[in-house]
Design a protein around this motif. Structure first.
Motif, PDB file in Angstrom:
ATOM      1  N   ASP A 221      -1.597  10.253 -13.246  1.00  0.00           N
ATOM      2  CA  ASP A 221      -1.602  11.553 -13.910  1.00  0.00           C
ATOM      3  C   ASP A 221      -3.043  11.915 -14.269  1.00  0.00           C
ATOM      4  O   ASP A 221      -3.969  11.119 -14.072  1.00  0.00           O
ATOM      5  N   THR A 222      -3.219  13.115 -14.807  1.00  0.00           N
ATOM      6  CA  THR A 222      -4.522  13.582 -15.249  1.00  0.00           C
ATOM      7  C   THR A 222      -4.607  13.504 -16.763  1.00  0.00           C
ATOM      8  O   THR A 222      -3.638  13.810 -17.480  1.00  0.00           O
ATOM      9  N   LEU A 223      -5.775  13.098 -17.271  1.00  0.00           N
ATOM     10  CA  LEU A 223      -6.025  13.098 -18.703  1.00  0.00           C
ATOM     11  C   LEU A 223      -6.598  14.429 -19.158  1.00  0.00           C
ATOM     12  O   LEU A 223      -6.304  14.908 -20.245  1.00  0.00           O
ATOM     13  N   SER A 224      -7.463  15.014 -18.302  1.00  0.00           N
ATOM     14  CA  SER A 224      -8.110  16.288 -18.601  1.00  0.00           C
ATOM     15  C   SER A 224      -8.550  16.905 -17.281  1.00  0.00           C
ATOM     16  O   SER A 224      -8.160  16.432 -16.204  1.00  0.00           O
ATOM     17  N   GLN A 225      -9.366  17.921 -17.351  1.00  0.00           N
ATOM     18  CA  GLN A 225      -9.792  18.605 -16.139  1.00  0.00           C
ATOM     19  C   GLN A 225     -10.511  17.671 -15.180  1.00  0.00           C
ATOM     20  O   GLN A 225     -10.380  17.798 -13.954  1.00  0.00           O
ATOM     21  N   ASN A 226     -11.266  16.708 -15.694  1.00  0.00           N
ATOM     22  CA  ASN A 226     -12.101  15.868 -14.842  1.00  0.00           C
ATOM     23  C   ASN A 226     -11.695  14.397 -14.809  1.00  0.00           C
ATOM     24  O   ASN A 226     -12.326  13.615 -14.094  1.00  0.00           O
ATOM     25  N   TRP A 227     -10.691  14.012 -15.562  1.00  0.00           N
ATOM     26  CA  TRP A 227     -10.351  12.590 -15.647  1.00  0.00           C
ATOM     27  C   TRP A 227      -8.921  12.342 -15.184  1.00  0.00           C
ATOM     28  O   TRP A 227      -7.990  13.032 -15.610  1.00  0.00           O
ATOM     29  N   ASP A 228      -8.770  11.331 -14.307  1.00  0.00           N
ATOM     30  CA  ASP A 228      -7.464  10.883 -13.828  1.00  0.00           C
ATOM     31  C   ASP A 228      -7.266   9.419 -14.204  1.00  0.00           C
ATOM     32  O   ASP A 228      -8.236   8.687 -14.418  1.00  0.00           O
ATOM     33  N   TYR A 229      -6.008   8.992 -14.238  1.00  0.00           N
ATOM     34  CA  TYR A 229      -5.726   7.584 -14.487  1.00  0.00           C
ATOM     35  C   TYR A 229      -4.507   7.152 -13.684  1.00  0.00           C
ATOM     36  O   TYR A 229      -3.726   7.978 -13.203  1.00  0.00           O
ATOM     37  N   PHE A 230      -4.366   5.837 -13.526  1.00  0.00           N
ATOM     38  CA  PHE A 230      -3.180   5.302 -12.865  1.00  0.00           C
ATOM     39  C   PHE A 230      -2.831   3.943 -13.460  1.00  0.00           C
ATOM     40  O   PHE A 230      -3.666   3.254 -14.051  1.00  0.00           O
ATOM     41  N   ALA A 231      -1.579   3.573 -13.297  1.00  0.00           N
ATOM     42  CA  ALA A 231      -1.097   2.249 -13.686  1.00  0.00           C
ATOM     43  C   ALA A 231      -0.174   1.754 -12.580  1.00  0.00           C
ATOM     44  O   ALA A 231       0.603   2.524 -12.011  1.00  0.00           O
ATOM     45  N   GLN A 232      -0.265   0.468 -12.282  1.00  0.00           N
ATOM     46  CA  GLN A 232       0.508  -0.101 -11.176  1.00  0.00           C
ATOM     47  C   GLN A 232       0.878  -1.541 -11.505  1.00  0.00           C
ATOM     48  O   GLN A 232       0.039  -2.318 -11.974  1.00  0.00           O
ATOM     49  N   GLY A 233       2.139  -1.885 -11.288  1.00  0.00           N
ATOM     50  CA  GLY A 233       2.592  -3.263 -11.434  1.00  0.00           C
ATOM     51  C   GLY A 233       3.253  -3.734 -10.152  1.00  0.00           C
ATOM     52  O   GLY A 233       4.040  -2.995  -9.546  1.00  0.00           O
ATOM     53  N   ILE A 234       2.950  -4.955  -9.735  1.00  0.00           N
ATOM     54  CA  ILE A 234       3.471  -5.506  -8.481  1.00  0.00           C
ATOM     55  C   ILE A 234       3.866  -6.957  -8.698  1.00  0.00           C
ATOM     56  O   ILE A 234       3.135  -7.720  -9.344  1.00  0.00           O
ATOM     57  N   VAL A 235       5.003  -7.344  -8.162  1.00  0.00           N
ATOM     58  CA  VAL A 235       5.409  -8.751  -8.166  1.00  0.00           C
ATOM     59  C   VAL A 235       5.673  -9.186  -6.724  1.00  0.00           C
ATOM     60  O   VAL A 235       6.085  -8.384  -5.882  1.00  0.00           O
ATOM     61  N   GLN A 236       5.406 -10.461  -6.455  1.00  0.00           N
ATOM     62  CA  GLN A 236       5.619 -11.020  -5.123  1.00  0.00           C
ATOM     63  C   GLN A 236       6.242 -12.399  -5.256  1.00  0.00           C
ATOM     64  O   GLN A 236       5.767 -13.226  -6.045  1.00  0.00           O
ATOM     65  N   LYS A 237       7.301 -12.630  -4.473  1.00  0.00           N
ATOM     66  CA  LYS A 237       8.048 -13.883  -4.583  1.00  0.00           C
ATOM     67  C   LYS A 237       8.455 -14.356  -3.196  1.00  0.00           C
ATOM     68  O   LYS A 237       9.029 -13.590  -2.400  1.00  0.00           O
ATOM     69  N   ALA A 238       8.152 -15.629  -2.894  1.00  0.00           N
ATOM     70  CA  ALA A 238       8.565 -16.212  -1.616  1.00  0.00           C
ATOM     71  C   ALA A 238      10.076 -16.360  -1.580  1.00  0.00           C
ATOM     72  O   ALA A 238      10.688 -16.851  -2.537  1.00  0.00           O
ATOM     73  N   LEU A 239      10.664 -15.959  -0.454  1.00  0.00           N
ATOM     74  CA  LEU A 239      12.111 -16.037  -0.298  1.00  0.00           C
ATOM     75  C   LEU A 239      12.566 -17.356   0.312  1.00  0.00           C
ATOM     76  O   LEU A 239      13.760 -17.633   0.346  1.00  0.00           O
ATOM     77  N   ASN A 240      11.625 -18.146   0.803  1.00  0.00           N
ATOM     78  CA  ASN A 240      11.972 -19.413   1.435  1.00  0.00           C
ATOM     79  C   ASN A 240      10.806 -20.385   1.304  1.00  0.00           C
ATOM     80  O   ASN A 240       9.733 -20.025   0.796  1.00  0.00           O
TER      81      ASN A 240
END
Length: 341
Positions: A221-240
């Protein structure tokens, strides 16, 4: 200066370059917490707009693990050699130098759906004193060796859906890491009591031999006219498991802030947090693997043309807590180029 609409368009598609960098430094990176680069290049790497089409990214990462650490502090090689690893002598590694070249292809079917492929080529050199050293010279029967490998790593295929809102700034990631990289590479032993080829540690192989599930969520999203931000979460798990080895489960949290008020370049800073559990299996190091890492990552993106942009980052550790004794980098460097067809 970018308008709010163009900034939203630039954020609208969040491909998955970070997932590769969580293993861009391929899945072998999961073998030790400090091997993995946690940097996310999602923002500028491939996320160009909400229209359909193909995007390509070529990224280079340099990671020189030349500092022995235990817990939250440094440890000398001689002190490391006195530690017990599950009742056995502790291996004392000298260095692991990693060079990763990763090709990323991202295709957007429409503003809601997309798919991303990430294939790394890994060039890695490693040297260890083995388990019978005094921290300076190797000892007989310690299994010491030097290795140099160059080959493809494990391919990642990741889908995304971001049709939850008209802005397309919230989405889900889902996919697989496939066992395309070798996990049977060998090196020549430098132990006079056991000459000949020896297996490279499973955590240093180009691939893990396992199929892993990847799930993630992101918001921009945007914080103001000139500033943007992001957040991301990722998980990874071996299936075998593969040949009595399974890499530890991993989770990443990436937070970013960037300034959009300059048309000639875009500065950015990220906070990257990574948590990895111990590897599992008879062929795994179940003691000196896994940990928690926190990095601060300043970077910049420079547009060359309407279709081409260059980017670069430096990743600096602000907190490192590793299990057992592991090699850790003092910094990680990343440069890349992206192209929108």
């Amino acid at each position: 200066m970018a308008t709010p609409f163009s900034r939203r368009a630039g954020l609208a598609l969040l491909p998955l370059a970070a997932i590769s960098l969580t293993a861009l430094l391929p899945q072998a990176a999961l073998a030790c917490a400090s091997c993995g680069c946690t940097l996310s290049s999602d923002w500028d790497n491939l996320g160009i707009g909400s229209s359909s089409g193909l995007k390509m990214d070529l990224r280079y990462d340099y990671l020189n693990q030349n500092q022995l650490r235990s817990g939250t502090g440094k440890i000398s090689p001689s002190a490391a050699s006195q530690i017990s690893n599950n009742g056995n002598p502790q291996e004392v590694e000298k260095y692991t130098r990693n060079n990763y070249l990763t090709l990323g292809l991202d295709y957007s079917f429409n503003p809601d759906w997309g798919i991303n492929l990430q294939l790394p080529y890994i060039m890695r050199s490693h040297s260890t004193l083995g388990t019978a050293s005094d921290g300076v010279t190797p000892g007989p029967g310690g299994g010491q060796y030097d290795s140099r490998t160059s080959s493809i790593g494990d391919l990642k295929v990741i889908g995304r859906y971001q049709g939850f809102s008209p802005e397309h700034n919230f989405g889900l990631l889902f996919g697989l890491k496939l066992p395309t990289g070798s996990h049977t590479d060998t090196a020549m032993s430098s132990d006079p009591t056991a000459p000949g080829p020896v297996s490279i540690d499973r955590g240093l192989q180009p691939g893990t031999g396992t199929t892993d599930a990847i799930l993630g969520v992101y918001y921009m999203d945007t914080l103001s006219q000139n500033w943007d931000y992001f957040a991301q979460g990722i998980v990874q798990k071996a299936l075998n498991s593969s040949d009595q080895y399974r890499p530890g489960d991993g989770a990443n949290l990436n937070l970013g802030l960037r300034y959009m008020g300059n048309s000639s370049f875009t500065p950015q800073i990220q906070l990257n947090v990574r948590r990895v559990l111990h590897d599992v299996g008879a062929n795994a190091d179940t003691v000196s693997t896994g940990g928690t890492l926190v990095y601060l990552s300043p970077g910049v993106t420079v547009p060359v043309s309407q279709q081409v942009s260059l980017y670069g980052f430096v990743q600096l550790p602000v907190y490192q807590k590793v299990n057992g004794v592991q090699l850790a980098p003092r910094y990680t460097a990343t440069v890349g180029v992206r192209y929108a067809f």
